[in-house]
Write a protein that holds these residues in place. Structure first.
Motif, PDB file in Angstrom:
ATOM      1  N   PHE A 180      31.744  45.651 -17.933  1.00  0.00           N
ATOM      2  CA  PHE A 180      31.496  45.517 -16.504  1.00  0.00           C
ATOM      3  C   PHE A 180      30.635  46.667 -15.987  1.00  0.00           C
ATOM      4  CE2 PHE A 180      34.815  42.482 -17.010  1.00  0.00           C
ATOM      5  CZ  PHE A 180      34.662  41.569 -15.980  1.00  0.00           C
ATOM      6  N   LYS A 184      27.214  45.943 -14.116  1.00  0.00           N
ATOM      7  CA  LYS A 184      26.891  46.540 -12.816  1.00  0.00           C
ATOM      8  C   LYS A 184      25.524  47.211 -12.880  1.00  0.00           C
ATOM      9  CE  LYS A 184      28.901  49.502  -9.246  1.00  0.00           C
ATOM     10  NZ  LYS A 184      30.037  50.392  -8.899  1.00  0.00           N
ATOM     11  N   HIS A 185      25.261  47.914 -13.965  1.00  0.00           N
ATOM     12  CA  HIS A 185      23.947  48.532 -14.162  1.00  0.00           C
ATOM     13  C   HIS A 185      22.874  47.456 -14.258  1.00  0.00           C
ATOM     14  CE1 HIS A 185      20.960  51.440 -15.441  1.00  0.00           C
ATOM     15  NE2 HIS A 185      20.740  50.738 -16.547  1.00  0.00           N
ATOM     16  N   SER A 187      22.921  44.515 -12.774  1.00  0.00           N
ATOM     17  CA  SER A 187      22.676  44.000 -11.423  1.00  0.00           C
ATOM     18  C   SER A 187      21.819  44.958 -10.610  1.00  0.00           C
ATOM     19  CB  SER A 187      24.005  43.731 -10.705  1.00  0.00           C
ATOM     20  OG  SER A 187      24.687  44.942 -10.437  1.00  0.00           O
ATOM     21  N   ASP A 188      22.047  46.270 -10.782  1.00  0.00           N
ATOM     22  CA  ASP A 188      21.217  47.259 -10.082  1.00  0.00           C
ATOM     23  C   ASP A 188      19.755  47.160 -10.530  1.00  0.00           C
ATOM     24  OD1 ASP A 188      23.441  48.197  -8.754  1.00  0.00           O
ATOM     25  OD2 ASP A 188      23.810  49.839 -10.159  1.00  0.00           O
ATOM     26  N   GLU A 272      23.482  41.126  -5.615  1.00  0.00           N
ATOM     27  CA  GLU A 272      24.601  41.605  -4.806  1.00  0.00           C
ATOM     28  C   GLU A 272      25.874  40.823  -5.128  1.00  0.00           C
ATOM     29  OE1 GLU A 272      26.813  43.874  -2.537  1.00  0.00           O
ATOM     30  OE2 GLU A 272      24.680  44.260  -2.910  1.00  0.00           O
ATOM     31  N   ARG A 275      27.211  42.154  -8.319  1.00  0.00           N
ATOM     32  CA  ARG A 275      27.861  43.456  -8.110  1.00  0.00           C
ATOM     33  C   ARG A 275      29.243  43.290  -7.485  1.00  0.00           C
ATOM     34  NH1 ARG A 275      23.102  46.042  -7.007  1.00  0.00           N
ATOM     35  NH2 ARG A 275      23.180  45.366  -4.857  1.00  0.00           N
ATOM     36  N   CYS A 278      31.761  42.675 -10.149  1.00  0.00           N
ATOM     37  CA  CYS A 278      32.059  43.929 -10.871  1.00  0.00           C
ATOM     38  C   CYS A 278      32.935  44.844 -10.017  1.00  0.00           C
ATOM     39  CB  CYS A 278      30.755  44.643 -11.234  1.00  0.00           C
ATOM     40  SG  CYS A 278      29.705  43.737 -12.384  1.00  0.00           S
ATOM     41  N   ARG A 279      32.645  44.883  -8.724  1.00  0.00           N
ATOM     42  CA  ARG A 279      33.437  45.721  -7.818  1.00  0.00           C
ATOM     43  C   ARG A 279      34.878  45.214  -7.731  1.00  0.00           C
ATOM     44  NH1 ARG A 279      33.531  50.832  -5.668  1.00  0.00           N
ATOM     45  NH2 ARG A 279      34.253  50.846  -3.513  1.00  0.00           N
ATOM     46  N   GLU A 282      36.712  46.443 -10.697  1.00  0.00           N
ATOM     47  CA  GLU A 282      37.081  47.858 -10.531  1.00  0.00           C
ATOM     48  C   GLU A 282      38.315  47.998  -9.645  1.00  0.00           C
ATOM     49  OE1 GLU A 282      33.652  49.768  -8.973  1.00  0.00           O
ATOM     50  OE2 GLU A 282      32.616  49.894 -10.906  1.00  0.00           O
TER      51      GLU A 282
END
Length: 420
Positions: A180, A184-185, A187-188, A272, A275, A278-279, A282
């Motif tokens: 994840f 996330k990286h 998606s950035d 977004e 992300r 992924c958030r 977390e």
């Protein structure tokens, strides 16, 4: 007229539907604070596929939806399916626009592009293996009135408020899932690279527009020049005509380019949504770690009280040393309370573990599905964009007159001749 694309929507009869956002219409009305406003509504048409398969061609069911209703549907999906990369809506206001393109959200061209984007959103949702089975989606597509009440009855709004507070909080996971973190990286990077590409496209569009329109000035000069020339007047007039046509062609070129830019914007907004998944992982992992830490602490307290051996410094331990041990009845009561709290803690840890594992498994499957979809869509869009550019270049080249040097006139000037 219904679009050719079909998507599976699981209603009560588990039928397939054709879905189309057929047209947009501007209306006037009053908003929630009783003020006059102008807004746009979109005609959503559906038709069961079983009727088409049987050779019947019934009239489509239709209803009107505002953009805010599409937003409500998507917010519900985000809260209800936190492990899914929910398809994004088209932009509410135009972004990454070149200087000649209107950013007004009431502009007919922008409304038409948004209509296409809203249709694409519904098709994305209706073709998703999980989202397509949601009953709220079916209500959105088939019930013009009362569907909002059905949404709010689910209690999703309270979950949404809690979700927003949780996702905006600052916390740090001790043992994050590397997959994840990499996603996330990813998606950035997707958002960064897509936004850079869109900015570059805006700069190129502005520059290209200027180059084409300069030819319009040349066309006017050549046309005026042809009026005062006798021998080469026809050639000048023909050249001016073709330069005018060349200058005018840029509007169609950039308008077609805008549709490809909208496809890139979709994945800019998809980043977004990725992300957010992924958030959520977390947050779920953090809650599990906090519950586990709290359980360990309570078990340690129980052990210290049961054995009388204090392994860590505590205010309670210092008080016992200074003023003596508590009474046996108090000690037993504390042990009993801690045993109850430990049992509750173990159940909480168990629930959080299951929740975390389920989210990881489901989210990972959907994120892999999203990546495959993204690779396919962007590859197809970029290839079509390149084909469009080649086609435009060939069209422009074939429409240009062949200019050749003719004989000089009496004053030594070269006569320009035009052939087709």
């Amino acid at each position: 007229m219904l679009c050719d694309v079909t998507a599976p929507v699981a209603d009560e009869a588990s039928a397939l539907m054709e879905i189309c956002v057929a047209e947009a219409e501007k209306r006037n009305g009053r908003n929630t604070v009783n003020m006059q406003e102008t807004f746009t509504v979109y005609l959503v048409e559906t038709r069961p596929m079983d009727a088409v398969a049987e050779g019947r061609n019934p009239a489509p069911d239709s209803l009107w939806r505002r953009y805010s209703e599409f937003e409500l549907l998507r917010n519900y999906l985000l809260v209800t399916y936190p492990y899914i990369v929910v398809p994004p809506l088209p932009e509410k206001r135009a972004e990454f626009v070149w200087h000649k393109l209107s950013a007004d959200n009431m502009d007919p061209d922008f409304v038409e592009r948004r209509r296409i984007g809203l249709e694409n959103f519904l098709l994305r949702v209706a073709s998703h293996p999980v989202l397509s089975n949601d009953k709220i989606l079916h209500h959105f597509l088939t019930e013009e009135h009362g569907w909002k009440e059905v949404v709010y009855e689910t209690g999703f709004q309270a979950k949404a408020d809690s979700r927003l507070r949780a996702l905006s909080a600052t916390f740090r996971v001790r043992n994050p899932d590397k997959r994840f973190m990499e996603m996330k990286h990813y998606s950035d990077e997707l958002q960064s690279h897509t936004s850079q590409l869109l900015r570059a496209r805006v700069r190129v569009a502005d520059r290209l527009y200027g180059v084409y329109k300069v030819h319009g000035n040349y066309g006017r000069v050549f046309s005026e020049w042809s009026a005062v020339e006798k021998e080469m007047g026809d050639g000048l007039q023909s050249a001016g005509h073709h330069m005018d046509a060349f200058a005018a062609s840029i509007d169609d070129i950039l308008e077609e380019e805008e549709h490809y830019a909208d496809q890139l914007k979709e994945y800019l907004f998809y980043a977004e949504a990725l992300r957010a998944v992924c958030r959520k992982h977390e947050l779920t992992q953090f809650e599990l770690e906090m519950a586990s830490q709290d359980l360990v602490s309570k078990k340690q307290q129980h052990e210290e009280i049961a054995t009388g051996i204090v392994r860590t410094f505590s205010f309670k331990g210092m008080t016992n040393k200074l003023f003596g041990q508590e009474a046996p009845e108090q000690r037993e009561a504390r042990l009993k309370l801690l045993e109850e709290l430990i049992a509750e803690g173990e159940e909480t840890v168990k629930e959080k573990t299951v929740e975390c594992e389920e989210h990881v498994d489901r989210a990972w499957v959907d994120m892999q599905r999203f990546k495959e979809q993204k690779d396919k869509d962007l590859r197809e869009a970029l290839i079509n964009y390149a084909v469009m550019q080649i086609s435009m270049c060939k069209k422009v080249r074939s429409s240009r007159p062949a200019l050749r040097r003719g004989p000089s006139d009496s004053s030594g000037r070269v006569i320009i001749l035009s052939s087709f």
